[in-house]
Design a protein around this motif. Structure first.
Motif, PDB file in Angstrom:
ATOM      1  N   LYS A  77       0.811  -1.217   0.000  1.00 12.18           N
ATOM      2  CA  LYS A  77       0.000   0.000   0.000  1.00 12.18           C
ATOM      3  C   LYS A  77       0.846   1.269   0.000  1.00 12.18           C
ATOM      4  CE  LYS A  77      -3.961  -2.104   2.380  1.00 12.18           C
ATOM      5  NZ  LYS A  77      -4.829  -2.068   3.580  1.00 12.18           N
ATOM      6  N   ASN A  78       2.146   1.113   0.202  1.00  8.42           N
ATOM      7  CA  ASN A  78       3.042   2.261   0.245  1.00  8.42           C
ATOM      8  C   ASN A  78       3.589   2.557  -1.147  1.00  8.42           C
ATOM      9  OD1 ASN A  78       5.771   3.635   0.557  1.00  8.42           O
ATOM     10  ND2 ASN A  78       5.018   3.719   2.656  1.00  8.42           N
ATOM     11  N   GLU A  79       3.507   3.812  -1.535  1.00 10.31           N
ATOM     12  CA  GLU A  79       3.892   4.185  -2.900  1.00 10.31           C
ATOM     13  C   GLU A  79       5.350   3.872  -3.209  1.00 10.31           C
ATOM     14  OE1 GLU A  79       3.828   8.130  -5.852  1.00 10.31           O
ATOM     15  OE2 GLU A  79       3.024   8.240  -3.802  1.00 10.31           O
ATOM     16  N   THR A  80       6.233   4.034  -2.227  1.00 11.00           N
ATOM     17  CA  THR A  80       7.664   3.851  -2.489  1.00 11.00           C
ATOM     18  C   THR A  80       8.079   2.383  -2.521  1.00 11.00           C
ATOM     19  OG1 THR A  80       8.229   4.031  -0.135  1.00 11.00           O
ATOM     20  CG2 THR A  80       8.203   6.067  -1.426  1.00 11.00           C
ATOM     21  N   GLU A 108      -6.171  -4.246  -3.459  1.00  9.88           N
ATOM     22  CA  GLU A 108      -5.120  -3.249  -3.670  1.00  9.88           C
ATOM     23  C   GLU A 108      -4.540  -3.358  -5.076  1.00  9.88           C
ATOM     24  OE1 GLU A 108      -2.790  -0.005  -2.781  1.00  9.88           O
ATOM     25  OE2 GLU A 108      -4.439  -0.885  -1.607  1.00  9.88           O
ATOM     26  N   LEU A 109      -4.321  -4.577  -5.548  1.00  4.34           N
ATOM     27  CA  LEU A 109      -3.794  -4.765  -6.907  1.00  4.34           C
ATOM     28  C   LEU A 109      -4.781  -4.248  -7.942  1.00  4.34           C
ATOM     29  CD1 LEU A 109      -2.227  -8.336  -6.595  1.00  4.34           C
ATOM     30  CD2 LEU A 109      -1.002  -6.168  -6.786  1.00  4.34           C
ATOM     31  N   ALA A 110      -6.054  -4.494  -7.709  1.00  2.00           N
ATOM     32  CA  ALA A 110      -7.077  -4.002  -8.639  1.00  2.00           C
ATOM     33  C   ALA A 110      -7.086  -2.479  -8.682  1.00  2.00           C
ATOM     34  CB  ALA A 110      -8.446  -4.538  -8.232  1.00  2.00           C
ATOM     35  N   SER A 111      -6.908  -1.840  -7.523  1.00  2.00           N
ATOM     36  CA  SER A 111      -6.907  -0.375  -7.493  1.00  2.00           C
ATOM     37  C   SER A 111      -5.691   0.202  -8.218  1.00  2.00           C
ATOM     38  CB  SER A 111      -6.942   0.123  -6.043  1.00  2.00           C
ATOM     39  OG  SER A 111      -5.706  -0.136  -5.382  1.00  2.00           O
ATOM     40  N   LEU A 112      -4.590  -0.550  -8.233  1.00  2.00           N
ATOM     41  CA  LEU A 112      -3.380  -0.079  -8.916  1.00  2.00           C
ATOM     42  C   LEU A 112      -3.533  -0.103 -10.432  1.00  2.00           C
ATOM     43  CD1 LEU A 112      -0.591  -1.737  -6.727  1.00  2.00           C
ATOM     44  CD2 LEU A 112      -1.281   0.661  -6.763  1.00  2.00           C
ATOM     45  N   LEU A 119      -0.846  -6.407 -12.818  1.00  2.00           N
ATOM     46  CA  LEU A 119      -1.518  -7.459 -13.587  1.00  2.00           C
ATOM     47  C   LEU A 119      -0.813  -8.804 -13.432  1.00  2.00           C
ATOM     48  CD1 LEU A 119      -2.379  -5.511 -16.855  1.00  2.00           C
ATOM     49  CD2 LEU A 119      -4.033  -6.618 -15.345  1.00  2.00           C
ATOM     50  N   GLU A 120       0.505  -8.795 -13.510  1.00  2.00           N
ATOM     51  CA  GLU A 120       1.258 -10.041 -13.385  1.00  2.00           C
ATOM     52  C   GLU A 120       1.089 -10.638 -11.993  1.00  2.00           C
ATOM     53  OE1 GLU A 120       5.119  -8.675 -14.427  1.00  2.00           O
ATOM     54  OE2 GLU A 120       4.809  -8.868 -16.592  1.00  2.00           O
TER      55      GLU A 120
END
Length: 283
Positions: A180-183, A216-220, A233-234
């Motif tokens: 969840k952290n951008e970095t 979280e992956l879906a939101s990305l 996606l991978e």
């Protein structure tokens, strides 16, 4: 090939022990050269552990008896390069144990003897105690964070049977936090296939974070960055393939409906590769 047989490997590791040892009596180098020599010594250890010219059993026994404690201590050093390299070495330990176990299975020896189980449990505890604080800390160099993610993923993937449920949940929750952290999200996404590929005979239970990871992956997938989309996606494809059957409640059905909607929105003619990955994840 390689360094040689058991005697040569033990000799090299004994010398490296004298370099890494915090006890001044065991040191063979001056204080000014300590950091760079330690880094080179850890690099050599990692190369020896990953080299297929060495017998995995010889490397394992020499490393566990001579260097495991010193490498775990090196994770507490001040210089970020030494810490990162020590974490890379620790990340190879679970694979080393797995290689030896597979070799013993081929030789039809008793790889699950009580002594081996106790040794594995002790190694898992030492790895957890060394890796968890670095994974949990926030004010660290990016290289340390990424190496801690890989090391924790390898530990969970291979040695989760030797970890308590609380320890497993702690590492999984930290991995989710890093996702969840951008970095750290790209590095965290790269660890998900490692977790998903854990042994089928003793598969890691990721259910405590599975729904949150998928969400979280879906939101990305909404991110503008193509690299983030591709990594998401991978990872999503691998997680669903390996653990999708663990979901089945009404909330999970609603979750996957949302995932399919997100996947459908990025299937476009202008980017066939992303579209291919989206379709693969949808199936």
């Amino acid at each position: 090939g390689g360094i040689g047989g058991p005697t040569q490997i033990e000799s090299v590791f004994a010398h490296i022990h004298s370099i890494l040892s915090p006890d001044p009596k065991h040191r063979t180098i001056s204080t000014g050269l300590t950091k760079s020599i330690k880094l080179d010594a850890l690099c050599l250890v990692r190369i020896m552990m990953t080299c297929d010219q060495h017998d995995a059993s010889c490397i394992k026994h020499a490393f566990l008896s001579t260097l495991l404690g010193e490498v775990c201590n090196a994770v507490q050093e001040d210089w970020y390069k030494v810490i990162a390299e020590a974490l890379r070495v620790l990340a190879e330990v679970p694979s080393l144990l797995l290689l030896e176990k597979e070799w013993k299975a081929q030789q039809m020896t008793d790889e699950d003897s009580p002594n081996n189980t106790e040794e594995t449990n002790q190694v898992a505890k030492a790895l957890y105690d060394a890796i968890e604080p670095r994974l949990a800390a926030h004010d660290l160099d990016q290289e340390i964070k990424e190496c801690a993610l890989v090391a924790s993923a390898q530990l969970l993937s291979v040695l989760h049977p030797s970890l308590s449920t609380e320890q497993q949940h702690r590492l999984l929750s930290l991995l989710l936090e890093r996702l969840k952290n951008e970095t750290t999200r790209i590095a965290a996404m790269k660890t998900l296939p490692i977790l998903a590929s854990s042994s089928k005979s003793s598969r890691l239970d990721v259910s405590p974070i599975l729904s949150n990871v998928v969400s979280e992956l879906a939101s990305l997938l909404r991110q503008q960055s193509r690299g983030v989309k591709q990594s998401a996606l991978e990872s999503l494809d691998m997680v669903i393939q390996c653990h999708g059957q663990d979901c089945g409640g009404d909330q999970d059905v609603e979750l996957y409906d949302g995932v399919l909607r997100e996947l459908g929105m990025i299937i476009v003619d202008s980017d066939l590769h992303i579209s291919h990955l989206s379709l693969r994840a949808s199936i």
